[in-house]
Design a protein around this motif. Structure first.
Motif, PDB file in Angstrom:
ATOM      1  N   ARG A 107       0.729  -0.891  -0.055  1.00  0.00           N
ATOM      2  CA  ARG A 107       0.337   0.148  -0.594  1.00  0.00           C
ATOM      3  C   ARG A 107       0.687   1.467   0.399  1.00  0.00           C
ATOM      4  O   ARG A 107       0.492   2.265  -0.336  1.00  0.00           O
ATOM      5  CB  ARG A 107      -1.234  -0.010   0.665  1.00  0.00           C
ATOM      6  CG  ARG A 107      -1.688  -0.975   1.239  1.00  0.00           C
ATOM      7  CD  ARG A 107      -3.053  -0.915   2.570  1.00  0.00           C
ATOM      8  NE  ARG A 107      -1.830  -1.358   3.600  1.00  0.00           N
ATOM      9  CZ  ARG A 107      -2.425  -1.941   4.721  1.00  0.00           C
ATOM     10  NH1 ARG A 107      -3.655  -1.046   5.013  1.00  0.00           N
ATOM     11  NH2 ARG A 107      -1.824  -2.023   5.667  1.00  0.00           N
ATOM     12  N   GLY A 108       1.885   0.905   0.018  1.00  0.00           N
ATOM     13  CA  GLY A 108       2.607   2.082   0.705  1.00  0.00           C
ATOM     14  C   GLY A 108       2.994   3.283   1.905  1.00  0.00           C
ATOM     15  O   GLY A 108       1.470   3.640   1.955  1.00  0.00           O
ATOM     16  N   ASP A 163       5.179   5.620  -3.844  1.00  0.00           N
ATOM     17  CA  ASP A 163       4.413   5.883  -4.750  1.00  0.00           C
ATOM     18  C   ASP A 163       3.018   5.259  -4.366  1.00  0.00           C
ATOM     19  O   ASP A 163       2.271   4.335  -3.920  1.00  0.00           O
ATOM     20  CB  ASP A 163       4.604   4.026  -5.599  1.00  0.00           C
ATOM     21  CG  ASP A 163       6.035   4.851  -6.595  1.00  0.00           C
ATOM     22  OD1 ASP A 163       6.370   5.359  -6.708  1.00  0.00           O
ATOM     23  OD2 ASP A 163       6.126   3.495  -6.965  1.00  0.00           O
ATOM     24  N   ARG A 164       1.978   6.791  -3.978  1.00  0.00           N
ATOM     25  CA  ARG A 164       0.683   6.338  -3.351  1.00  0.00           C
ATOM     26  C   ARG A 164       0.295   7.906  -4.663  1.00  0.00           C
ATOM     27  O   ARG A 164       0.991   8.688  -4.905  1.00  0.00           O
ATOM     28  CB  ARG A 164       0.834   6.429  -2.209  1.00  0.00           C
ATOM     29  CG  ARG A 164      -0.253   6.127  -1.487  1.00  0.00           C
ATOM     30  CD  ARG A 164       0.555   6.288   0.140  1.00  0.00           C
ATOM     31  NE  ARG A 164      -1.186   6.332   0.322  1.00  0.00           N
ATOM     32  CZ  ARG A 164      -1.647   4.964   1.990  1.00  0.00           C
ATOM     33  NH1 ARG A 164      -1.220   4.400   1.921  1.00  0.00           N
ATOM     34  NH2 ARG A 164      -3.253   5.367   2.278  1.00  0.00           N
ATOM     35  N   THR A 200       1.023   1.499  -6.292  1.00  0.00           N
ATOM     36  CA  THR A 200       1.993   1.345  -4.516  1.00  0.00           C
ATOM     37  C   THR A 200       2.853   1.235  -4.312  1.00  0.00           C
ATOM     38  O   THR A 200       2.948   0.061  -5.239  1.00  0.00           O
ATOM     39  CB  THR A 200       0.610   1.740  -3.661  1.00  0.00           C
ATOM     40  OG1 THR A 200       0.021   0.283  -3.496  1.00  0.00           O
ATOM     41  CG2 THR A 200      -0.982   2.280  -4.101  1.00  0.00           C
TER      42      THR A 200
END
Length: 695
Positions: free
Chosen positions: A84-85, A143-144, A187
């Motif tokens: 999920r990040g 990354d999100r 993510t």
């Protein structure tokens, strides 16, 4: 002012200004061992586990199925996942981004509440922040929300680097920054850090073998998770990828090294308990609150034909090498299950008792439990401390294992019978070993004169000085008696080759006269009952002929000591004597020159022969010793027994990888499985120089 004639010490003032307040991550850098256990290789590896386990916790929650770990040539470690990040929005109480909170605040993270993680190994909220504090540089990318966010730290301080590596110019104060765009659904988190060499010892190094073993273990515990490892520190990069879908049943099979007595059994169950924990109320006060917890128990175990036991335990896939309440419950449940199952059989005689060690003999087990907020004893999480777990695990194990042991199914009944017979046999052997141990103590042996009649004991009782020579054959024994110093050197003859204890049971070993005599004379017990401080001699020395039979005898003795008296080996108190192979007798030795010269290997013999020939020294036909009995007492004393002139080879092994290698080697060369040994011998035959064979 003086006290007892001494002047008062200076600097006795103790005011508030003398107190040191460590802010933020300063406490971690001041006392790193409190958080990671040590600052050697173990602590360095623990930091890496903290980052990897954060990724594994995401996979355990169902987010992400791939983790990559790279050991880079510049000394950094990179850990990436596709989960999920880390949150990048602002945490309202601190006003900092989620990334900065995770990497700079102790006891902060997503594992305290009930909304992000159900079962996880990271409970204290210090893993990432501790690694950050002990790193000369740490870079994180997330990354999100359709973007890539980045942030850097230097020894826990946020900032920016003007270049690569930890030595690049650093400007403190930078915050989380958006550095690029990615697809909306992509993510993940990427962490790269350089351990701070101001903190860690100079010889602390990352262990590739430990990383591989841990990754393989994790792939078993989280079925479907792929872990890709790369070691880029050498010129040739090494890559390992692990992914297992069979879970702990496959793990149990992997750990077992002996022939199976039972199939892999799976003991599973779920139960609940109430735990009272302090929680913050609306006024900010800590209030004891009852919380309902769910405990999931999943255990895989099997019994094999061997005698060693392997039980590995985990809490939320975090290894607990020192056990804890879940292992206590597992052991308690197995004892109860066997006790009840054996009550209705004729296997157990009146007065016999089954204990934990009897059941563990030949067992391979993987014990896993999952629960929210487990209580670990220390940040290193080596021991589970949640009290109710013992009772609940014991309940599940007793029920599930009891059903197997009393099953009437055609596939299970013979296996259950076989394992119960094995346990009962272990119980009887244990009782015999205990009786044997009681007769081995030095005080009892001396008072009861129960030592073997063939032992030629020494007069000294100083363990630091005394030596026990285990001598091959009666002929060598006669010469050794004349050659020894009876003040501190004891002799015990053995008749030929002793029992190969790697392939025999404990009972067979104890029945063997030679093995029993050796254990009795050493006087410290055997196996689990061995007590190093009770050993009667400071050194144990194998003295056998310098031929193939002698080598075999030394190997059999080494097997006996490694398997049943290992602490003596680990303490470096077991040796082999090195008798000479050849003797040169000089015809006309000069003044101050020895008349006899000895060599201890074929290569040394050839060098000495060439040297004497070149120098024109005349000598009689060199003598090749075929055994210890060919030497007279003076020669044996001078070359092999006198501490001033002799050479000894120490037999020892250290904890860790070398111990595991030694165990595997003994099993391969001396164990029951013939195929690996045949393969080893055949492979070695091609490397043998046929000209060296004395036939």
């Amino acid at each position: 002012m003086t006290i007892k004639g001494k002047p008062a010490a200076e600097g006795r003032d103790y005011e508030a200004r003398h107190l040191l307040v460590l802010e933020g991550l300063e406490a971690v850098r001041k006392r790193p061992a409190m958080y990671i256990g040590s600052t050697d290789t173990r602590g360095l590896m623990h930091c890496m586990w903290e980052i990897i386990d954060n990724c594994v916790d995401e996979a355990l929650g169902g987010f992400g199925d791939r983790i990559t770990v790279a050991l880079n040539a510049d000394g950094s470690i990179a850990v990436d996942d596709v989960a999920r990040g880390i949150p990048v929005d602002i945490e309202p109480r601190t006003g900092l981004s989620g990334v900065e909170v995770v990497f700079t605040k102790l006891h902060a993270g997503g594992k305290f509440g009930a909304g992000s993680y159900n079962a996880t190994g990271g409970l204290h909220g210090v893993g990432a922040s501790v690694v950050n504090a002990l790193s000369s540089r740490l870079d994180v990318e997330v990354d999100r929300n359709g973007a890539t966010w980045a942030m850097s730290f230097r020894r826990g301080v946020p900032g920016s680097f003007a270049g690569d590596g930890p030595d690049a110019p650093f400007t403190p104060g930078a915050a989380l920054t958006k550095v690029g765009r990615v697809a909306r659904g992509r993510t993940g988190t990427r962490v790269r850090y350089w351990p701070d060499r101001q903190i860690f010892l100079p010889d602390a190094q990352l262990s590739w073998s430990s990383l591989v073993a841990r990754a393989r273990q994790t792939s078993f515990l989280v079925p479907g998770l792929e872990l890709a490892l790369t070691d880029q520190r050498a010129s040739e990069h090494v890559t390992e990828v692990f992914k297992h879908d069979g879970g702990i049943s496959e793990f149990c099979d992997f750990l077992a090294g002996d022939a199976p007595v039972t199939d892999v059994l799976r003991l599973q169950g779920t139960d609940t308990f109430t735990e009272t924990v302090p929680m913050l109320d609306a006024d900010g006060a800590m209030t004891p609150t009852d919380v309902d917890r769910t405990l999931e128990v999943d255990i895989a175990l099997r019994w094999g034909a061997g005698y060693d036991s392997t039980v590995q335990s985990f809490v939320n896939i975090i290894a607990t090498p020192k056990g804890g309440t879940h292992v206590q419950g597992f052991e308690r449940g197995t004892v109860r299950a066997f006790a009840k199952a054996l009550e209705g059989t004729r296997l157990l005689k009146a007065g016999d008792e089954i204990v934990k060690d009897d059941i563990l003999e030949g067992m391979t087990g993987v014990v896993t439990v999952r629960l929210a907020e487990p209580q670990f004893e220390g940040q290193t999480k080596e021991v589970l401390g949640t009290p109710p777990v013992t009772r609940l695990v014991a309940k599940v194990v007793e029920r599930e294992l009891g059903e197997f042991l009393t099953s009437n199914r055609a596939a299970q009944r013979p296996q259950a019978r076989a394992v119960m017979e094995k346990v009962v046999s272990a119980s009887r052997t244990r009782v015999a070993a205990r009786a044997h141990k009681e007769n081995q103590r030095r005080k009892n042996a001396l008072e009861s004169s129960s030592l073997p009649a063939k032992l030629a004991d020494c007069r000294s009782t100083d363990n630091e000085r005394s030596e026990l020579f285990i001598v091959e054959g009666d002929s060598a024994m006669g010469t050794a008696k004349l050659a020894r110093n009876s003040e501190f050197q004891a002799l015990l003859p053995i008749r030929g080759k002793i029992l190969n204890v790697q392939r025999a049971s404990v009972g067979d070993m104890l029945k063997n006269a030679e093995c029993a005599s050796i254990i009795q004379v050493v006087g410290a017990g055997s196996g689990r009952t061995f007590e190093l401080e009770q050993a009667r001699y400071g050194k144990v020395i194998f003295m056998a002929d310098a031929d193939s039979d002698g080598a075999h005898i030394r190997t059999l003795l080494a097997t006996l000591f490694f398997k049943y008296m290992r602490p003596l080996v680990e303490a470096g108190r077991v040796f082999t004597a090195v008798p000479p192979l050849h003797r040169f007798e000089l015809s006309s030795p000069r003044k101050g020159q020895d008349k006899y010269l000895y060599t201890y290997s074929e290569a040394e013999y050839q060098r000495k022969l060439a040297e004497l020939t070149k120098r024109g020294v005349s000598f009689k036909e060199p003598q090749r010793y075929k055994g210890l009995g060919e030497m007279d007492a003076d020669q044996l004393k001078e070359t092999t027994m006198d501490p001033r002139h002799r050479t000894l080879r120490r037999i020892t092994v250290e904890e860790g990888e070398s111990l595991e290698l030694a165990m595997a080697t003994f099993e391969k060369l001396m164990g029951n499985d013939v195929a690996p040994r045949k393969e080893f011998i055949v492979a070695g035959a091609y490397a043998l120089d046929a000209e060296r064979i004395d036939a």
